[in-house]
Design an enzyme around this catalytic site. Structure first.
Site, PDB file in Angstrom:
ATOM      1  N   TYR A  46     -68.268  10.421  44.926  1.00 20.75           N
ATOM      2  CA  TYR A  46     -69.188   9.579  44.178  1.00 20.75           C
ATOM      3  C   TYR A  46     -70.566   9.529  44.854  1.00 20.75           C
ATOM      4  O   TYR A  46     -70.674   9.299  46.055  1.00 20.75           O
ATOM      5  CB  TYR A  46     -68.642   8.157  44.068  1.00 20.75           C
ATOM      6  CG  TYR A  46     -69.633   7.204  43.452  1.00 20.75           C
ATOM      7  CD1 TYR A  46     -69.968   7.312  42.111  1.00 20.75           C
ATOM      8  CD2 TYR A  46     -70.269   6.239  44.220  1.00 20.75           C
ATOM      9  CE1 TYR A  46     -70.900   6.470  41.546  1.00 20.75           C
ATOM     10  CE2 TYR A  46     -71.199   5.391  43.671  1.00 20.75           C
ATOM     11  CZ  TYR A  46     -71.507   5.514  42.325  1.00 20.75           C
ATOM     12  OH  TYR A  46     -72.446   4.691  41.771  1.00 20.75           O
ATOM     13  N   HIS A  82     -68.478   2.301  50.273  1.00 19.69           N
ATOM     14  CA  HIS A  82     -68.047   1.969  48.907  1.00 19.69           C
ATOM     15  C   HIS A  82     -66.671   1.333  48.808  1.00 19.69           C
ATOM     16  O   HIS A  82     -65.865   1.698  47.941  1.00 19.69           O
ATOM     17  CB  HIS A  82     -68.124   3.203  48.013  1.00 19.69           C
ATOM     18  CG  HIS A  82     -69.437   3.296  47.310  1.00 19.69           C
ATOM     19  ND1 HIS A  82     -69.828   2.383  46.379  1.00 19.69           N
ATOM     20  CD2 HIS A  82     -70.467   4.157  47.432  1.00 19.69           C
ATOM     21  CE1 HIS A  82     -71.033   2.689  45.934  1.00 19.69           C
ATOM     22  NE2 HIS A  82     -71.460   3.749  46.568  1.00 19.69           N
ATOM     23  N   ASP A 119     -79.568   1.481  38.992  1.00 28.75           N
ATOM     24  CA  ASP A 119     -79.020   0.670  37.902  1.00 28.75           C
ATOM     25  C   ASP A 119     -79.495  -0.778  37.974  1.00 28.75           C
ATOM     26  O   ASP A 119     -79.203  -1.577  37.078  1.00 28.75           O
ATOM     27  CB  ASP A 119     -77.485   0.741  37.842  1.00 28.75           C
ATOM     28  CG  ASP A 119     -76.809   0.506  39.186  1.00 28.75           C
ATOM     29  OD1 ASP A 119     -76.875   1.401  40.048  1.00 28.75           O
ATOM     30  OD2 ASP A 119     -76.215  -0.568  39.369  1.00 28.75           O
TER      31      ASP A 119
END
Ligand code: GCO
Ligand code: MG
Length: 405
Positions: A161, A215, A319
Site C-alpha cells: 500500500y 500503517h 485525501d
C-alpha cells in the site's frame, strides 16, 4: 447585529479523487468552507451532513463556534465515530472560516497569532526497491523538503500500500466496484525495512528528518522489534505501529525502544488521545483538523498534549482536502507544541478547484494572510468532476486471513 446561517450545502467533487466540501452561507453574505472528506466512505459523511446536520444549522448564529460544536457533539446521543466527527469537523472549519472573514483576519490570528514564522513540512518518497527510493528521496529534496516519509516495496510481495512500482501517483483510493485485495507478509516487511532505511540514512546524511509509516499492521512485539531495529536510522518518527483500538499495548512498545512514535490519524476525539498523551506513550499526535472534529477540538488536544511534552503533527495526505490542510496550517502557525505538517501534495487540478492562500516553499508551509482559512472553492470547476466510487485496498495474509491496516 447577530448574523445567521441561511444555507448549508454539500458539494462532492472528484478531481482525481473524491472530496466532500461543506459550504455555509450567512445572512450577511459571508461564505465558509469546510472539509468533510472521509477516504473511501465519502457519501456517508455527505448524507450525515445533508440529511441531519445542514437543516439544523439554518438560523444559528455562525459566531457561536464552540456552542455549535457542543450542540453537534454533546447534543447528539450517537456521538463519536469517523463519519460523525468528519461532519462536525466540516462545520467547525467552515465557522472558523466565516469568523475570520467577518473579522478580516486569518484564522491563525484569532488563535492567538503566530508563534513561528513558517511550518516545517514533510512529504512522501516511495520506491519499490532501495535504488528507486533513493531517487525519490533526491527528487523531493530537490523540491526543498528537509523531512521525508520513506516507504519501500517488500521483496516477495506483489504490492505494498502506498508504494508504486513506476513512481506514478499513489495512494488514491482505487476507483471501481470494490476494494483491491493485497497480500501482506509482516515477517518479510520486518526483514526488509530496517536495512532499506539504514541505506536511506546513509544516503541523506544526518540532517534530513526521516519518517516511516507502519500503517497499524504490527503486533506489540513486532512493533517493539521494528522500533529497536530502526534506532540506528534516527527516525523523526515511526507511525501507527499497532492497530488503533488497544492503546495499552503501546506501553510494551514504549518500554522497548526510544524511536519516537506518532499515532492518531484515525482517531476522532480527544478521549482517544487521553491515555496516549498522559502516559506519554507517543511523541506526536496525528489528528487531522477535519477528522477529529475541527479546529476547536484540535486545539484542545494540543493543549492537553503540551502539558505532557507531546507535540501535534496533523495528518495531511492527499485525501485531506486543501481546506483541512489550511485548518492545520493555521493551527500550526499559532500552536507552540506543533511539530511538523504532512504535505503529500495534490495534482494541479485540485489546486484549481480549491484555490488557496496557503503556500509551500523550501520545505515549509504558511497559511497566508487572507481572512478566514484562505481557501475558496471553484464550484463550476468542481461540478465538472462528479463523484466516483472508490475504496482503499484491503490486505490479507498469505493464508487468506484479512489483516489490519
Ligand atoms: C498518512 C496516511 C495515509 C493514509 C490515507 C488513508 O500518514 O499520510 O497514513 O497514508 O493511508 O490518508 O486515507
Ligand atoms: Mg499515516
Amino acid at each position: 447585529m447577530t448574523d445567521t446561517i441561511v444555507s448549508a450545502d454539500v458539494l462532492v467533487t472528484s478531481p482525481g479523487r473524491n472530496f466532500v466540501t461543506l459550504k455555509i452561507v450567512t445572512a450577511s453574505g459571508a461564505v465558509g468552507w469546510g472539509d468533510a472528506t472521509l477516504n473511501g466512505r465519502e457519501l456517508a459523511v455527505a448524507s450525515y451532513l445533508r440529511d441531519h446536520v445542514c437543516p439544523i444549522l439554518i438560523g444559528r448564529d455562525p459566531a457561536r463556534i464552540e456552542d455549535t460544536w457542543q450542540y453537534l457533539y454533546r447534543g447528539v446521543y450517537w456521538r463519536r465515530g469517523p463519519v460523525t466527527m468528519a461532519a462536525i469537523g466540516a462545520v467547525d472549519l467552515a465557522l472558523w472560516d466565516i469568523k475570520g472573514k467577518v473579522c478580516g483576519q486569518p484564522v491563525y490570528q484569532l488563535l492567538g497569532g503566530a508563534v513561528r514564522n513558517r511550518i516545517l513540512s514533510y512529504t512522501h518518497a516511495t520506491g519499490w526497491d532501495v535504488a528507486a527510493l533513493l531517487d525519490a528521496v533526491d527528487a523531493v529534496r530537490d523540491r526543498g523538503f528537509q523531512a521525508i516519509r520513506v516507504q519501500t516495496g517488500v521483496p516477495g510481495l506483489d504490492s505494498v500500500y502506498g508504494v508504486t512500482k513506476d513512481g506514478a501517483a499513489y495512494e488514491p483510493a482505487g476507483r471501481g466496484a470494490g476494494p483491491v485485495e493485497e497480500i501482506w507478509d509482516t515477517a518479510a516487511y520486518l526483514r526488509h525495512v530496517p536495512g532499506a532505511l539504514v541505506q536511506v540514512r546513509e544516503h541523506v546524511g544526518p540532517n534530513v528528518a526521516l519518517l516511516h509509516d507502519a500503517h497499524h499492521r504490527l503486533t506489540p512485539n513486532e512493533a517493539a522489534r521494528l522500533g529497536k531495529a530502526l534506532e540506528p536510522v534516527d527516525l523523526y518518527w515511526l507511525e501507527d505501529v499497532t492497530p488503533a483500538e488497544n492503546q495499552e499495548v503501546l506501553r510494551r512498545v514504549r518500554a522497548q525502544t526510544t524511536t519516537p512514535l506518532a499515532i492518531g490519524e484515525v482517531f476522532t476525539t480527544v478521549w482517544e488521545f487521553q491515555q496516549l498523551i498522559t502516559e506519554q506513550l507517543i511523541d506526536f499526535v496525528r489528528a487531522a483538523s477535519s477528522h477529529v472534529g475541527g479546529i476547536t477540538p484540535l486545539r484542545r488536544i494540543a493543549a492537553l498534549a503540551e502539558v505532557w511534552q507531546v507535540r501535534i503533527a496533523p495528518h495531511g495526505p492527499s485525501d485531506v482536502s486543501p481546506i483541512a490542510l489550511a485548518g492545520a496550517t493555521h493551527v500550526g502557525l499559532a500552536t507552540p507544541n506543533f511539530a511538523i505538517q504532512e504535505y503529500m501534495g495534490y495534482p494541479d487540478v485540485v489546486h484549481e478547484v480549491f484555490r488557496h492562500d496557503w503556500t509551500y516553499a523550501e520545505g515549509h508551509l504558511h497559511p497566508g494572510e487572507a481572512p478566514g482559512l484562505g481557501v475558496e472553492v471553484d464550484e463550476a470547476l468542481a461540478a465538472r468532476f462528479p463523484y466516483e466510487r472508490a475504496y482503499l485496498p484491503v490486505a490479507r495474509r498469505r493464508d487468506g486471513t484479512l489483516t489490519d491496516w
